[in-house]
Design a protein around this motif. Structure first.
Motif, short mmCIF file in Angstrom:
data_model
loop_
_atom_site.label_atom_id
_atom_site.label_comp_id
_atom_site.label_asym_id
_atom_site.label_seq_id
_atom_site.Cartn_x
_atom_site.Cartn_y
_atom_site.Cartn_z
N ILE A 73 114.57 -1.40 29.94
CA ILE A 73 113.33 -2.13 30.13
C ILE A 73 113.43 -2.91 31.43
CG2 ILE A 73 111.88 -4.01 29.26
CD1 ILE A 73 112.43 -3.07 26.48
N SER A 74 112.37 -2.83 32.22
CA SER A 74 112.26 -3.63 33.44
C SER A 74 111.06 -4.54 33.28
CB SER A 74 112.04 -2.73 34.66
OG SER A 74 113.13 -1.87 34.84
N VAL A 75 111.21 -5.77 33.75
CA VAL A 75 110.10 -6.72 33.70
C VAL A 75 109.92 -7.28 35.11
CG1 VAL A 75 109.15 -8.78 32.59
CG2 VAL A 75 110.75 -7.31 31.33
N GLU A 76 108.70 -7.23 35.59
CA GLU A 76 108.38 -7.72 36.92
C GLU A 76 107.17 -8.62 36.87
OE1 GLU A 76 109.58 -3.91 39.72
OE2 GLU A 76 107.49 -4.14 39.08
N ALA A 77 107.11 -9.55 37.79
CA ALA A 77 105.95 -10.42 37.93
C ALA A 77 105.96 -10.97 39.35
CB ALA A 77 105.99 -11.57 36.93
N LEU A 89 103.16 -17.14 37.36
CA LEU A 89 103.40 -15.70 37.41
C LEU A 89 102.11 -14.95 37.16
CD1 LEU A 89 106.73 -15.41 35.40
CD2 LEU A 89 106.42 -15.51 37.88
N GLU A 90 101.91 -13.89 37.95
CA GLU A 90 100.77 -13.00 37.76
C GLU A 90 101.25 -11.56 37.80
OE1 GLU A 90 97.72 -13.87 40.63
OE2 GLU A 90 97.16 -15.73 39.62
N ASP A 91 100.39 -10.67 37.36
CA ASP A 91 100.70 -9.23 37.36
C ASP A 91 102.02 -8.95 36.65
OD1 ASP A 91 98.36 -8.69 38.87
OD2 ASP A 91 99.43 -9.16 40.71
N ILE A 92 102.18 -9.52 35.47
CA ILE A 92 103.40 -9.33 34.69
C ILE A 92 103.38 -7.92 34.11
CG2 ILE A 92 104.76 -10.14 32.73
CD1 ILE A 92 103.32 -12.88 33.09
N ALA A 93 104.46 -7.19 34.33
CA ALA A 93 104.54 -5.80 33.84
C ALA A 93 105.87 -5.57 33.14
CB ALA A 93 104.38 -4.83 35.00
N VAL A 94 105.79 -4.99 31.95
CA VAL A 94 106.97 -4.60 31.20
C VAL A 94 106.99 -3.07 31.19
CG1 VAL A 94 108.15 -4.68 28.96
CG2 VAL A 94 106.79 -6.65 29.74
N GLU A 132 100.33 -14.40 26.44
CA GLU A 132 98.93 -13.95 26.47
C GLU A 132 97.97 -15.08 26.09
OE1 GLU A 132 97.33 -10.95 27.07
OE2 GLU A 132 99.14 -9.85 27.64
N GLN A 133 98.38 -15.94 25.16
CA GLN A 133 97.50 -17.02 24.72
C GLN A 133 97.59 -18.27 25.57
OE1 GLN A 133 98.35 -17.62 20.55
NE2 GLN A 133 96.73 -16.21 20.00
N ALA A 134 98.62 -18.38 26.39
CA ALA A 134 98.80 -19.54 27.26
C ALA A 134 98.64 -20.85 26.50
CB ALA A 134 97.85 -19.47 28.44
N ASN A 135 99.52 -21.07 25.54
CA ASN A 135 99.52 -22.29 24.74
C ASN A 135 99.87 -23.51 25.59
OD1 ASN A 135 99.02 -21.38 21.97
ND2 ASN A 135 100.84 -20.13 22.33
N PRO A 136 99.28 -24.64 25.26
CA PRO A 136 99.65 -25.87 25.97
C PRO A 136 101.10 -26.24 25.69
CG PRO A 136 97.80 -26.26 24.45
CD PRO A 136 98.24 -24.85 24.28
N VAL A 137 101.75 -26.85 26.66
CA VAL A 137 103.13 -27.30 26.52
C VAL A 137 103.12 -28.82 26.60
CG1 VAL A 137 105.43 -27.28 27.55
CG2 VAL A 137 104.02 -25.19 27.57
N ARG A 138 103.77 -29.45 25.64
CA ARG A 138 103.88 -30.91 25.60
C ARG A 138 105.24 -31.29 26.14
NH1 ARG A 138 105.54 -33.79 21.00
NH2 ARG A 138 105.54 -31.78 19.95
#
Length: 146
Positions: A73-77, A89-94, A132-138
């Motif tokens: 598996i390769s992951v790029e962003a 990060l944008e254009d995340i690809a697995v 994908e949901q971009a949850n808030p981080v506290r």
């Protein structure tokens, strides 16, 4: 947010030097990381590892009736600057490269791969779903000085 400790996932980070840290999990696992000036992974690379690893483990569980000949598996962003001066990060690809023997069991699992990939990404991989949901981080400060 749940108060149920059975759902809690956590790690503890300790600074080991300038721009160097050690992360520990509750099971005793340890990984080191830093700012990219050494061979250690950066936090962004660890995020990509988490995304690829979550998909890998999920796909493996869904195709475990035959041992793959290859499973890479390769992951790029792309890390891009955004208007507020920060970056993301944008254009995340697995990319998943998996193959099985051409025997009956191998072919059955090879036929399951597309569905396993979709199910992993859309439903079962916690990391994919969280990104994908971009949850808030506290972020909470405990102390500034002693």
């Amino acid at each position: 947010m749940s108060d149920d400790t059975s759902t809690l996932r956590s790690v503890h980070l300790v600074r080991t030097g300038p721009a160097e840290y050690r992360a520990e999990n509750a099971r005793g696992g340890v990984i080191t990381f830093g700012d990219g000036d050494t061979i250690d992974f950066t936090p962004v690379e660890l995020l990509l590892v988490a995304l690829g690893g979550c998909n890998a483990l999920t796909i493996e569980a869904l195709t475990k009736r035959a041992e793959p000949n290859r499973f890479d598996i390769s992951v790029e962003a792309h890390k891009v600057k955004i208007e507020d001066g920060g970056s993301r990060l944008e254009d995340i690809a697995v990319t998943i490269d998996i193959s099985f023997d051409h025997d009956e069991d191998g072919q059955k699992m090879a036929d399951r791969v597309p569905g396993a990939i979709e199910k992993s990404h859309q439903k079962l991989c916690t990391v994919s779903r969280t990104l994908e949901q971009a949850n808030p981080v506290r972020v909470v400060q405990v102390r500034a000085a002693e």
